[in-house]
Enzyme design. Structure first.
Site, PDB file in Angstrom:
ATOM      1  N   ALA A   4       0.673  -0.969   0.354  1.00  0.00           N
ATOM      2  CA  ALA A   4      -0.507  -0.308   0.043  1.00  0.00           C
ATOM      3  C   ALA A   4       0.663   1.245   0.045  1.00  0.00           C
ATOM      4  CB  ALA A   4      -0.936   0.178   1.344  1.00  0.00           C
ATOM      5  N   THR A  46      -0.124   5.481  -1.978  1.00  0.00           N
ATOM      6  CA  THR A  46      -0.617   6.582  -1.245  1.00  0.00           C
ATOM      7  C   THR A  46      -0.104   7.707  -1.488  1.00  0.00           C
ATOM      8  OG1 THR A  46       1.541   6.915   0.474  1.00  0.00           O
ATOM      9  CG2 THR A  46      -0.203   5.517   1.003  1.00  0.00           C
ATOM     10  N   GLN A  89       0.198  -6.767  -3.399  1.00  0.00           N
ATOM     11  CA  GLN A  89      -0.581  -7.030  -2.792  1.00  0.00           C
ATOM     12  C   GLN A  89      -1.440  -5.611  -2.783  1.00  0.00           C
ATOM     13  OE1 GLN A  89       2.514  -6.793   0.663  1.00  0.00           O
ATOM     14  NE2 GLN A  89       1.611  -8.271   1.484  1.00  0.00           N
ATOM     15  N   ILE A 137      -4.810  -3.322  -5.036  1.00  0.00           N
ATOM     16  CA  ILE A 137      -5.635  -3.952  -5.606  1.00  0.00           C
ATOM     17  C   ILE A 137      -6.422  -2.037  -6.016  1.00  0.00           C
ATOM     18  CG2 ILE A 137      -6.353  -5.335  -3.726  1.00  0.00           C
ATOM     19  CD1 ILE A 137      -8.954  -2.843  -2.821  1.00  0.00           C
ATOM     20  N   HIS A 171      -4.023  -9.795  -3.681  1.00  0.00           N
ATOM     21  CA  HIS A 171      -5.346  -9.579  -4.050  1.00  0.00           C
ATOM     22  C   HIS A 171      -6.308  -9.164  -4.343  1.00  0.00           C
ATOM     23  CE1 HIS A 171      -2.680  -9.231   0.623  1.00  0.00           C
ATOM     24  NE2 HIS A 171      -2.116 -10.733   0.130  1.00  0.00           N
ATOM     25  N   CYS A 183     -27.060 -15.492 -13.081  1.00  0.00           N
ATOM     26  CA  CYS A 183     -27.020 -16.461 -12.657  1.00  0.00           C
ATOM     27  C   CYS A 183     -27.836 -15.999 -10.807  1.00  0.00           C
ATOM     28  CB  CYS A 183     -26.184 -17.358 -12.017  1.00  0.00           C
ATOM     29  SG  CYS A 183     -25.276 -16.321 -11.500  1.00  0.00           S
ATOM     30  N   SER A 196       4.388  -4.081   4.575  1.00  0.00           N
ATOM     31  CA  SER A 196       4.157  -4.140   6.542  1.00  0.00           C
ATOM     32  C   SER A 196       4.759  -5.980   6.002  1.00  0.00           C
ATOM     33  CB  SER A 196       3.562  -4.097   7.077  1.00  0.00           C
ATOM     34  OG  SER A 196       2.399  -4.170   6.354  1.00  0.00           O
ATOM     35  N   ASN A 248      10.365   0.988   2.683  1.00  0.00           N
ATOM     36  CA  ASN A 248       9.274   1.219   3.644  1.00  0.00           C
ATOM     37  C   ASN A 248       9.424   2.937   4.092  1.00  0.00           C
ATOM     38  OD1 ASN A 248       6.557   0.861   3.835  1.00  0.00           O
ATOM     39  ND2 ASN A 248       7.299  -0.239   6.063  1.00  0.00           N
ATOM     40  N   ASP A 281      10.068   8.159   2.702  1.00  0.00           N
ATOM     41  CA  ASP A 281       9.914   8.137   1.349  1.00  0.00           C
ATOM     42  C   ASP A 281       9.399   7.266   0.088  1.00  0.00           C
ATOM     43  OD1 ASP A 281       6.922   9.994   0.553  1.00  0.00           O
ATOM     44  OD2 ASP A 281       8.685  10.289  -1.054  1.00  0.00           O
TER      45      ASP A 281
END
Length: 253
Positions: A29, A33, A106, A108, A126, A162, A201, A225, A242
């Site tokens: 993630a 950001t 990870q 989306i 994910h 369906c 993380s 990170n 950063d």
């Protein structure tokens, strides 16, 4: 080795990228950001304010499905407005230069595809929240279609083919990990000489096992990170800074 000085760490990173033949990035993630996509797991993140809805609860409860879609639509402005940030663009530059065969993520948010990666070269562990699928027949639906149905009925959409529940094409807690993506990610981790974990993380398993797999297979490991991770002690280079500033110099190289 944790870089205590950002400039020296950046120089070391540049050397490692230049020396590597096959680089596999693994993103979380933190890389998005800067694009305006909030972090889910950090203190003050979305999951600190809203309990995640497990997959079995989504399937069993109309109320849970309604709430899940309400949250998704509340985030639509963020996802629709998001553009690839410096980190995405830097990795896309390495991909276009032939250094990166594919990327494991990870995330989306579809931003790696938007930055220039071919769809087949983005391994989404994910899933993807920019479209939806039927849990029964796997028919694809666009988010705009789901929003129209939700606005009309006040309830989560059901499949037009369906009749079963429609869910964003993401992997929820308790939902099986995608087998093909997990297999491809493991293959990439085993066959690179530089593995870069960026903005993750590294606490969510089994995805967090890929940096360790790469390291144990002989690759050098870089972790970028803002916060420390549980795998910092096994990495060849750790930069706590950063992500946009760290990878920005590699945009267009």
């Amino acid at each position: 080795m944790i870089a205590t000085d950002f400039r020296s760490g950046l120089e070391r990173l540049g050397d490692m990228i230049a020396e590597a033949s096959v680089i596999v990035p693994f993103t979380g993630a933190g890389i998005s950001t800067e694009s305006g996509i909030p972090d889910f797991r950090s203190p003050g993140g979305l999951w600190a304010r809203n309990r995640p809805i497990p997959f079995d609860e989504f399937v069993a409860s109309q109320e849970a499905r309604d709430e899940s879609w309400r949250r998704r639509f509340a985030m639509q402005e963020n996802f629709a407005a998001a553009k690839p940030a410096r980190g995405h663009r830097a990795l896309a530059a390495l991909y276009k230069a032939g250094k990166v065969p594919a990327i494991i993520t990870q995330n989306i948010d579809n931003l790696h595809q938007a930055s220039g990666f071919a769809l087949d070269d983005v391994i989404e562990l994910h899933g993807n929240t920019t479209y939806a699928t039927c849990l029964g027949c796997q028919k694809r639906f666009e988010i705009a279609w789901a929003k129209d149905r939700f606005d009309e009925t006040g309830e989560a959409p059901s499949c037009s083919e369906c009749g079963q529940a429609v869910k964003t094409a993401t992997i929820s807690f308790g939902q099986s990990m995608p087998e093909d993506e997990m297999r491809r990610a493991a293959e990439l981790a085993r066959n690179c000489d530089l593995f870069m974990a960026i903005g993750s993380s590294l606490v969510v398993w089994p995805a967090a096992g890929f940096p360790l797999l790469a390291r144990n297979s002989g690759a050098k490991l870089v972790i970028i990170n803002n916060e420390p991770t549980e795998q910092d002690d096994i990495a060849d280079l750790v930069i706590h800074h950063d992500i946009g500033e760290t990878l920005g110099p590699f945009v267009g190289n």
